[in-house]
Design a protein around this motif. Structure first.
Motif, short mmCIF file in Angstrom:
data_model
loop_
_atom_site.label_atom_id
_atom_site.label_comp_id
_atom_site.label_asym_id
_atom_site.label_seq_id
_atom_site.Cartn_x
_atom_site.Cartn_y
_atom_site.Cartn_z
N PHE A 13 0.81 -1.21 0.00
CA PHE A 13 0.00 0.00 0.00
C PHE A 13 0.85 1.27 0.00
N LEU A 14 2.16 1.12 0.06
CA LEU A 14 3.04 2.28 0.01
C LEU A 14 3.77 2.42 -1.31
N LEU A 19 0.18 5.37 -3.97
CA LEU A 19 0.21 6.75 -3.52
C LEU A 19 -0.39 7.67 -4.57
N ILE A 23 -3.52 10.25 -4.35
CA ILE A 23 -3.44 11.66 -4.73
C ILE A 23 -4.59 12.02 -5.66
N VAL A 145 -6.38 8.90 7.99
CA VAL A 145 -5.47 9.31 6.94
C VAL A 145 -5.52 10.82 6.74
N ALA A 148 -3.61 12.58 9.41
CA ALA A 148 -2.16 12.39 9.26
C ALA A 148 -1.62 13.24 8.12
N GLN B 123 4.68 15.50 -2.96
CA GLN B 123 3.30 15.14 -2.62
C GLN B 123 3.21 13.68 -2.15
N ARG B 124 3.98 12.83 -2.79
CA ARG B 124 3.96 11.43 -2.38
C ARG B 124 4.58 11.25 -1.01
N ARG B 126 4.37 13.17 1.49
CA ARG B 126 3.34 13.46 2.50
C ARG B 126 2.31 12.33 2.56
N MET B 127 1.90 11.86 1.39
CA MET B 127 0.94 10.76 1.37
C MET B 127 1.54 9.52 2.03
N ARG B 128 2.78 9.27 1.73
CA ARG B 128 3.41 8.07 2.27
C ARG B 128 3.46 8.14 3.78
N ALA B 130 1.49 9.84 5.68
CA ALA B 130 0.12 9.71 6.21
C ALA B 130 -0.33 8.25 6.15
N TYR B 131 -0.05 7.60 5.05
CA TYR B 131 -0.43 6.20 4.88
C TYR B 131 0.25 5.34 5.94
N ARG B 132 1.53 5.59 6.11
CA ARG B 132 2.30 4.78 7.04
C ARG B 132 1.78 4.99 8.47
N ALA B 133 1.47 6.25 8.78
CA ALA B 133 0.99 6.54 10.13
C ALA B 133 -0.36 5.88 10.38
N ALA B 134 -1.18 5.83 9.35
CA ALA B 134 -2.56 5.35 9.54
C ALA B 134 -2.68 3.83 9.35
N GLY B 135 -1.82 3.27 8.53
CA GLY B 135 -1.85 1.83 8.32
C GLY B 135 -2.71 1.41 7.15
N PRO B 136 -2.47 0.20 6.65
CA PRO B 136 -3.10 -0.27 5.41
C PRO B 136 -4.63 -0.34 5.49
N VAL B 139 -6.03 3.04 5.10
CA VAL B 139 -5.89 3.50 3.73
C VAL B 139 -7.02 2.96 2.86
#
Lengths: 166, 166
Positions: A13-14, A19, A23, A145, A148, B123-124, B126-128, B130-136, B139
């Motif tokens: 998912f990363l 990503l 976006i 999300v 974050a 941009q990615r 930041r998304m990455r 956020a994704y990592r912090a929130a988990g799959p 997402v």
DNA sequence: GAAGTTACGTCAGCCTTGTTGACTTTCCAA
DNA sequence: TTGGAAAGTCAACAAGGCTGACGTAACTTC
């Protein structure tokens, strides 16, 4: 590119592709998010900027101009132009502060509340439909999300809303 | 207001207050979402509109002007202004169509790809984060809610991207 | 081959919403 | 009493939307 699984859990998912989809989802979803209020506002003399002001005044009645400035992240000249028309048109009342008379405490008039309701009904209807379609678990993830993704200062403001009133 | 549980499952996530928080989360998150590219672009002669064009040309190389028009949802005059500067500055190449010579197929030049990379890296990142912090799982929910929030035509375009190329 | 349609570009003008800079008034607090 | 914060105002400008009108090349259809 990065599809190894260092912990037990897949990190697929990363990937850049995931990503990128995220976006683009933000881009298209935000269009939908603003579409209904925009439709209501067009024709009236107002725009998205007026909507935002109305929203946050409703949210924190009695908030000051500079509070609003911080939340909206625009210059006071920009906000002032919007606020002036709302006051002139009788949607917003700017009450001189009692303790500090330099401050203007902002409130929606009955007419302002009416427009607020119309706008937020439309926007909430779309959110409600989306929430319902996705389910409570998805909603939790959605909010996680988004939080974050915020800048730290904005996140604090977001979380602090509701205490922000007069 | 609506806190009964008609099905087995709580509908508390559909209260007006929850919906309002979701609306505000979209507002603040979108600010964060655009902040990094905006920072990169300021000072260069470009803005958010250029970013969007560059993004989708990168995404669908060889796409035509009218494809882009549909995806971006702006007028051709608006898009043309942006595209003209990008072509003049050598970031985008507009190739006359081989089968249909009326069409212009849009491609990023090496210079265009360089800027695209800079923008999307930011941009990615930041998304990455956020994704990592929130988990799959979060997402997945995030994407589900966003998709449900789109207008149906936009949703189709969103899902159809990647096939959209030349 | 003529007529109509499509894709694109462009000129001109308008609106909203953002910006900077300069300046004033009011008024709290040290 | 003086410094500075809060608010408002004026002027000028830019980005990026919009509409309307027009032109041209190229494709399609009759």
């Amino acid at each position: 590119m990065a599809d190894q699984t260092p912990s037990g859990e897949s990190l697929l998912f990363l990937t850049d592709e995931q990503l990128r989809k995220g976006i683009e989802a933000m881009f298209f979803a935000y269009r939908g998010f603003t579409a209904d209020p925009d439709r209501i506002l067009e024709g009236m003399d107002y725009g998205r900027a007026h909507h935002r002001a109305i929203h946050f005044i409703h949210r924190s009645p009695g908030t000051t101009v500079s509070n609003l400035l911080t939340i909206l992240g625009v210059t006071k000249q920009s906000l002032n132009r919007v606020l002036r028309t709302l006051v002139e048109d009788g949607l917003v009342e700017a009450r001189v502060g009692r303790r500090d008379k330099r401050e203007r405490h902002l409130h929606l008039t009955a007419k302002g509340q009416e427009l607020e309701r119309e706008l937020s009904d439309a926007q909430r209807a779309r959110m409600r439909a989306a929430y319902r379609a996705a389910g409570p678990q998805a909603v939790t993830g959605f909010r996680q999300v988004l939080e974050a993704m915020m800048d730290p200062e904005l996140r604090r403001q977001y979380q602090g809303l509701k205490e922000g009133g007069a």
